[in-house]
Design a protein around this motif. Structure first.
Motif, PDB file in Angstrom:
ATOM      1  N   LEU A 104       0.874  -1.161   0.000  1.00 34.68           N
ATOM      2  CA  LEU A 104       0.000   0.000   0.000  1.00 34.68           C
ATOM      3  C   LEU A 104       0.912   1.213   0.000  1.00 34.68           C
ATOM      4  O   LEU A 104       1.761   1.357   0.887  1.00 34.68           O
ATOM      5  N   PHE A 105       0.774   2.067  -1.001  1.00 32.50           N
ATOM      6  CA  PHE A 105       1.610   3.264  -1.079  1.00 32.50           C
ATOM      7  C   PHE A 105       0.787   4.482  -0.680  1.00 32.50           C
ATOM      8  O   PHE A 105      -0.314   4.696  -1.199  1.00 32.50           O
ATOM      9  N   LEU A 106       1.300   5.266   0.257  1.00 30.83           N
ATOM     10  CA  LEU A 106       0.651   6.500   0.668  1.00 30.83           C
ATOM     11  C   LEU A 106       1.313   7.654  -0.073  1.00 30.83           C
ATOM     12  O   LEU A 106       2.430   8.067   0.251  1.00 30.83           O
ATOM     13  N   GLY A 107       0.621   8.155  -1.081  1.00 33.79           N
ATOM     14  CA  GLY A 107       1.148   9.264  -1.861  1.00 33.79           C
ATOM     15  C   GLY A 107       0.649  10.593  -1.334  1.00 33.79           C
ATOM     16  O   GLY A 107      -0.454  10.704  -0.799  1.00 33.79           O
ATOM     17  N   CYS A 108       1.467  11.608  -1.467  1.00 43.79           N
ATOM     18  CA  CYS A 108       1.075  12.990  -1.153  1.00 43.79           C
ATOM     19  C   CYS A 108       0.554  13.162   0.269  1.00 43.79           C
ATOM     20  O   CYS A 108      -0.470  13.804   0.483  1.00 43.79           O
ATOM     21  N   VAL A 109       1.203  12.576   1.254  1.00 43.07           N
ATOM     22  CA  VAL A 109       0.741  12.690   2.636  1.00 43.07           C
ATOM     23  C   VAL A 109       1.003  14.106   3.148  1.00 43.07           C
ATOM     24  O   VAL A 109       2.137  14.577   3.151  1.00 43.07           O
ATOM     25  N   HIS A 110      -0.046  14.774   3.584  1.00 44.14           N
ATOM     26  CA  HIS A 110       0.076  16.111   4.173  1.00 44.14           C
ATOM     27  C   HIS A 110      -0.802  16.179   5.420  1.00 44.14           C
ATOM     28  O   HIS A 110      -1.932  15.703   5.407  1.00 44.14           O
ATOM     29  N   THR A 111      -0.254  16.764   6.476  1.00 44.08           N
ATOM     30  CA  THR A 111      -0.969  16.880   7.745  1.00 44.08           C
ATOM     31  C   THR A 111      -1.211  18.342   8.075  1.00 44.08           C
ATOM     32  O   THR A 111      -0.517  19.232   7.577  1.00 44.08           O
ATOM     33  N   ARG A 140       4.305   1.671   2.087  1.00 41.32           N
ATOM     34  CA  ARG A 140       5.481   2.445   1.689  1.00 41.32           C
ATOM     35  C   ARG A 140       5.077   3.899   1.453  1.00 41.32           C
ATOM     36  O   ARG A 140       3.933   4.209   1.126  1.00 41.32           O
ATOM     37  N   ALA A 141       6.041   4.765   1.635  1.00 41.45           N
ATOM     38  CA  ALA A 141       5.831   6.202   1.412  1.00 41.45           C
ATOM     39  C   ALA A 141       7.175   6.823   1.078  1.00 41.45           C
ATOM     40  O   ALA A 141       8.234   6.203   1.279  1.00 41.45           O
ATOM     41  N   GLY A 165       7.652   3.229  14.018  1.00 43.00           N
ATOM     42  CA  GLY A 165       7.699   1.917  13.396  1.00 43.00           C
ATOM     43  C   GLY A 165       8.114   1.896  11.941  1.00 43.00           C
ATOM     44  O   GLY A 165       8.262   0.819  11.357  1.00 43.00           O
ATOM     45  N   TRP A 166       8.276   3.067  11.327  1.00 43.21           N
ATOM     46  CA  TRP A 166       8.716   3.107   9.938  1.00 43.21           C
ATOM     47  C   TRP A 166      10.200   2.752   9.849  1.00 43.21           C
ATOM     48  O   TRP A 166      10.977   3.047  10.743  1.00 43.21           O
ATOM     49  N   VAL A 167      10.573   2.133   8.740  1.00 44.08           N
ATOM     50  CA  VAL A 167      11.963   1.769   8.469  1.00 44.08           C
ATOM     51  C   VAL A 167      12.432   2.559   7.264  1.00 44.08           C
ATOM     52  O   VAL A 167      11.727   2.641   6.250  1.00 44.08           O
ATOM     53  N   ARG A 182      13.049   6.913   1.389  1.00 51.85           N
ATOM     54  CA  ARG A 182      12.107   5.823   1.158  1.00 51.85           C
ATOM     55  C   ARG A 182      11.753   5.175   2.498  1.00 51.85           C
ATOM     56  O   ARG A 182      12.634   4.788   3.266  1.00 51.85           O
ATOM     57  N   LEU A 183      10.465   5.057   2.744  1.00 49.42           N
ATOM     58  CA  LEU A 183       9.978   4.590   4.044  1.00 49.42           C
ATOM     59  C   LEU A 183       9.099   3.365   3.880  1.00 49.42           C
ATOM     60  O   LEU A 183       8.313   3.277   2.926  1.00 49.42           O
ATOM     61  N   GLU A 184       9.230   2.434   4.819  1.00 49.68           N
ATOM     62  CA  GLU A 184       8.436   1.206   4.764  1.00 49.68           C
ATOM     63  C   GLU A 184       7.935   0.862   6.161  1.00 49.68           C
ATOM     64  O   GLU A 184       8.639   1.048   7.156  1.00 49.68           O
ATOM     65  N   LEU A 185       6.718   0.344   6.220  1.00 50.65           N
ATOM     66  CA  LEU A 185       6.070  -0.018   7.469  1.00 50.65           C
ATOM     67  C   LEU A 185       5.432  -1.392   7.303  1.00 50.65           C
ATOM     68  O   LEU A 185       4.758  -1.642   6.300  1.00 50.65           O
TER      69      LEU A 185
END
Length: 214
Positions: A104-111, A140-141, A165-167, A182-185
């Motif tokens: 599952l890829f989280l694109g364009c994450v903005h908070t 992934r993100a 928990g992200w790697v 590059r991030l993976e969970l």
């Protein structure tokens, strides 16, 4: 006719119906943005977040707000009492060119500015559970990083994400041609999470390569 003993008291009066506490509504809701107004609100959040980054790199070429105005991208938002806290574009296997296996890829994450850590913890919990329920082993993100990953401000951000928990899977060129971390969970089902975060997100489809990146 004799009454059933369970329906009367020893004095012959009807017993009260059992009291059942209705389930509490979840505090947060993650859902696919359904209306033009919601998508426009997400685009405005992205613009505000970009202005508030104060030194964190933002995409030089991509029109990220436009991704959220486009209903075809099926953007999603995290809400609390109707207030939009974060937005993103969940995608399935978008052809990242890194990482092993489906994701599952989280694109364009903005908070929402000023409280990104708390919101990212919620997103992390939701994404790990949602991926597992979709039969995907990982999330992934990509985080924009024009400087070395051990230099602030990106280093501070990555430290907070690894605590959640992200790697970090190194760095490279992102989907918009920018340098990214590059991030993976790992995916993990969390059966009780629905009491905290209600999920009404469409199952993500395999995304073409021209959609947005984080």
């Amino acid at each position: 006719m004799n009454r059933h003993p369970a329906t009367t008291t020893h004095q012959g009066r009807p017993t009260a119906a059992p009291f059942t506490t209705p389930p509490l509504a979840a505090v947060y809701e993650m859902r696919t943005l359904r209306t033009d107004a919601e998508r426009e609100e997400a685009a405005a959040l992205v613009q505000d977040r970009q202005l508030a980054m104060r030194g964190l790199p933002v995409p030089a070429q991509a029109d990220v707000p436009a991704h959220f105005r486009n209903p075809q991208t099926k953007p999603a938002g995290l809400f609390e009492d109707g207030k939009l806290l974060a937005c993103m574009i969940p995608q399935r296997d978008p052809g990242l060119g890194w990482g092993e296996g489906p994701c599952l890829f989280l694109g364009c994450v903005h908070t929402l500015p000023d409280q990104p850590d708390d919101i990212m913890r919620l997103i992390t919990l939701w994404a790990s559970d949602f991926a597992a329920r979709q039969g995907l082993p990982a999330v992934r993100a990509e985080a924009l990083a024009r400087h070395p990953l051990d230099a602030d401000p990106i280093a501070a951000l990555l430290r907070r994400l690894t605590d959640m928990g992200w790697v970090i899977r190194g760095s490279g060129t992102g989907r918009e041609g920018e340098r990214v971390a590059r991030l993976e969970l790992a995916a993990e089902q969390r059966p009780g999470l629905s009491t905290l975060i209600a999920c009404r997100v469409h199952a993500p489809e395999t995304a073409p390569d021209d959609r947005g990146s984080a």
